[in-house]
Design a protein around this motif. Structure first.
Motif, mmCIF file in Angstrom:
data_model
loop_
_atom_site.group_PDB
_atom_site.id
_atom_site.type_symbol
_atom_site.label_atom_id
_atom_site.label_comp_id
_atom_site.label_asym_id
_atom_site.label_seq_id
_atom_site.Cartn_x
_atom_site.Cartn_y
_atom_site.Cartn_z
ATOM 1 N N ILE A 106 0.842 -1.204 0.000
ATOM 2 C CA ILE A 106 0.000 0.000 0.000
ATOM 3 C C ILE A 106 0.877 1.255 0.000
ATOM 4 O O ILE A 106 0.603 2.209 -0.736
ATOM 5 C CB ILE A 106 -0.975 -0.016 1.190
ATOM 6 C CG1 ILE A 106 -1.976 -1.168 1.024
ATOM 7 C CG2 ILE A 106 -1.693 1.316 1.334
ATOM 8 C CD1 ILE A 106 -2.813 -1.450 2.249
ATOM 9 N N LEU A 107 1.936 1.252 0.809
ATOM 10 C CA LEU A 107 2.833 2.414 0.840
ATOM 11 C C LEU A 107 3.483 2.642 -0.519
ATOM 12 O O LEU A 107 3.636 3.788 -0.958
ATOM 13 C CB LEU A 107 3.895 2.244 1.929
ATOM 14 C CG LEU A 107 3.383 2.342 3.360
ATOM 15 C CD1 LEU A 107 4.507 2.051 4.354
ATOM 16 C CD2 LEU A 107 2.758 3.694 3.632
ATOM 17 N N LYS A 108 3.858 1.570 -1.184
ATOM 18 C CA LYS A 108 4.445 1.721 -2.518
ATOM 19 C C LYS A 108 3.423 2.324 -3.478
ATOM 20 O O LYS A 108 3.739 3.238 -4.248
ATOM 21 C CB LYS A 108 4.931 0.369 -3.045
ATOM 22 C CG LYS A 108 5.595 0.470 -4.403
ATOM 23 C CD LYS A 108 6.116 -0.872 -4.865
ATOM 24 C CE LYS A 108 6.823 -0.723 -6.210
ATOM 25 N NZ LYS A 108 7.337 -2.016 -6.681
ATOM 26 N N GLY A 109 2.198 1.820 -3.417
ATOM 27 C CA GLY A 109 1.152 2.354 -4.288
ATOM 28 C C GLY A 109 0.869 3.821 -4.027
ATOM 29 O O GLY A 109 0.715 4.613 -4.961
ATOM 30 N N ILE A 110 0.827 4.203 -2.759
ATOM 31 C CA ILE A 110 0.589 5.606 -2.419
ATOM 32 C C ILE A 110 1.740 6.462 -2.927
ATOM 33 O O ILE A 110 1.522 7.551 -3.470
ATOM 34 C CB ILE A 110 0.364 5.783 -0.903
ATOM 35 C CG1 ILE A 110 -0.981 5.171 -0.508
ATOM 36 C CG2 ILE A 110 0.425 7.262 -0.507
ATOM 37 C CD1 ILE A 110 -1.243 5.125 0.983
ATOM 38 N N SER A 111 2.972 5.963 -2.783
ATOM 39 C CA SER A 111 4.129 6.738 -3.250
ATOM 40 C C SER A 111 4.060 6.975 -4.759
ATOM 41 O O SER A 111 4.520 8.004 -5.256
ATOM 42 C CB SER A 111 5.440 6.043 -2.884
ATOM 43 O OG SER A 111 5.691 4.930 -3.716
ATOM 44 N N GLN A 112 3.460 6.043 -5.479
ATOM 45 C CA GLN A 112 3.316 6.198 -6.925
ATOM 46 C C GLN A 112 2.102 7.046 -7.289
ATOM 47 O O GLN A 112 2.117 7.739 -8.306
ATOM 48 C CB GLN A 112 3.213 4.820 -7.578
ATOM 49 C CG GLN A 112 4.483 4.012 -7.446
ATOM 50 C CD GLN A 112 4.304 2.554 -7.838
ATOM 51 O OE1 GLN A 112 3.198 2.012 -7.828
ATOM 52 N NE2 GLN A 112 5.404 1.907 -8.181
ATOM 53 N N ASP A 113 1.062 7.002 -6.470
ATOM 54 C CA ASP A 113 -0.170 7.746 -6.763
ATOM 55 C C ASP A 113 -0.079 9.236 -6.428
ATOM 56 O O ASP A 113 -0.727 10.058 -7.084
ATOM 57 C CB ASP A 113 -1.355 7.151 -6.000
ATOM 58 C CG ASP A 113 -1.840 5.847 -6.597
ATOM 59 O OD1 ASP A 113 -1.427 5.511 -7.730
ATOM 60 O OD2 ASP A 113 -2.631 5.153 -5.930
ATOM 61 N N LEU A 114 0.694 9.586 -5.404
ATOM 62 C CA LEU A 114 0.749 10.993 -4.991
ATOM 63 C C LEU A 114 1.188 11.927 -6.125
ATOM 64 O O LEU A 114 0.524 12.950 -6.362
ATOM 65 C CB LEU A 114 1.652 11.166 -3.769
ATOM 66 C CG LEU A 114 1.011 10.782 -2.433
ATOM 67 C CD1 LEU A 114 2.060 10.702 -1.325
ATOM 68 C CD2 LEU A 114 -0.095 11.748 -2.057
ATOM 69 N N PRO A 115 2.266 11.636 -6.861
ATOM 70 C CA PRO A 115 2.640 12.533 -7.962
ATOM 71 C C PRO A 115 1.569 12.601 -9.055
ATOM 72 O O PRO A 115 1.366 13.665 -9.660
ATOM 73 C CB PRO A 115 3.933 11.927 -8.503
ATOM 74 C CG PRO A 115 4.470 11.079 -7.406
ATOM 75 C CD PRO A 115 3.266 10.587 -6.653
ATOM 76 N N VAL A 116 0.877 11.499 -9.289
ATOM 77 C CA VAL A 116 -0.189 11.481 -10.297
ATOM 78 C C VAL A 116 -1.337 12.398 -9.861
ATOM 79 O O VAL A 116 -1.848 13.198 -10.660
ATOM 80 C CB VAL A 116 -0.692 10.033 -10.528
ATOM 81 C CG1 VAL A 116 -1.919 10.010 -11.426
ATOM 82 C CG2 VAL A 116 0.420 9.174 -11.103
ATOM 83 N N LYS A 117 -1.716 12.292 -8.592
ATOM 84 C CA LYS A 117 -2.797 13.140 -8.076
ATOM 85 C C LYS A 117 -2.377 14.610 -8.083
ATOM 86 O O LYS A 117 -3.195 15.498 -8.355
ATOM 87 C CB LYS A 117 -3.205 12.721 -6.661
ATOM 88 C CG LYS A 117 -3.704 11.300 -6.547
ATOM 89 C CD LYS A 117 -4.969 11.072 -7.319
ATOM 90 C CE LYS A 117 -5.474 9.648 -7.087
ATOM 91 N NZ LYS A 117 -6.448 9.247 -8.077
#
Length: 156
Positions: A106-117
């Motif tokens: 989940i932390l990896k996914g969030i780290s990837q999603d934050l720049p996209v958002k």
């Protein structure tokens, strides 16, 4: 019936009725320890909560203005990038410990999603799109806090 046939029949019957090896017992699920109080993860929670509050404030602001003209937008963008880096560090730390629970993923996914958002917030062309992008950012930041502070669950 010959003695050999009786012996063979008896051995087959005994083999079919013997207990054999005991069935494997299910292993107890192991609950990983909470990492919420560790400095890295407590820092992630603190930063994500602060950014979540800032996101809520941006949602209440004049959404007609471009995001980069809103007060504190540059600092917000920088802090989102730093939080993404911390989330990835948290992922790497959990992997190095051999954790097999969902938190590391989940932390990896969030780290990837934050720049996209963040890009979605910056590129929103109108108030409705900007509101939707800020709302998505808010929910992602909320999840970032909750996934770390939630009690750990047993590994499946």
């Amino acid at each position: 019936m010959s003695c050999d046939a009786v012996a063979l029949a008896a051995s087959l019957w005994l083999a079919s009725t013997s207990a054999g090896p005991a069935p494997a017992q299910p292993q107890a699920s192991v609950t990983p320890p909470s990492v919420a109080a560790e400095p890295l993860f407590a820092g992630i929670v603190q930063r994500a909560a602060k950014l979540k509050d800032a996101t809520a404030a941006y949602e209440k602001a004049d959404l007609a203005a471009a995001f980069d003209r809103m007060s504190g937008a540059a600092a917000f963008e920088t802090e989102v990038g730093q939080l993404a880096d911390l989330d990835m560090q948290g992922h790497v730390e959990l992997v190095s410990r051999g954790y097999s629970d969902d938190l590391k993923c989940i932390l990896k996914g969030i780290s990837q999603d934050l720049p996209v958002k963040m890009k979605a917030v910056q590129s929103a062309a109108d108030p409705k799109a900007r509101h939707a992008a800020l709302e998505d950012m808010f929910y992602l930041l909320r999840d970032n806090v909750e996934v770390i502070t939630a009690p750990p669950q047993p590994a499946a």
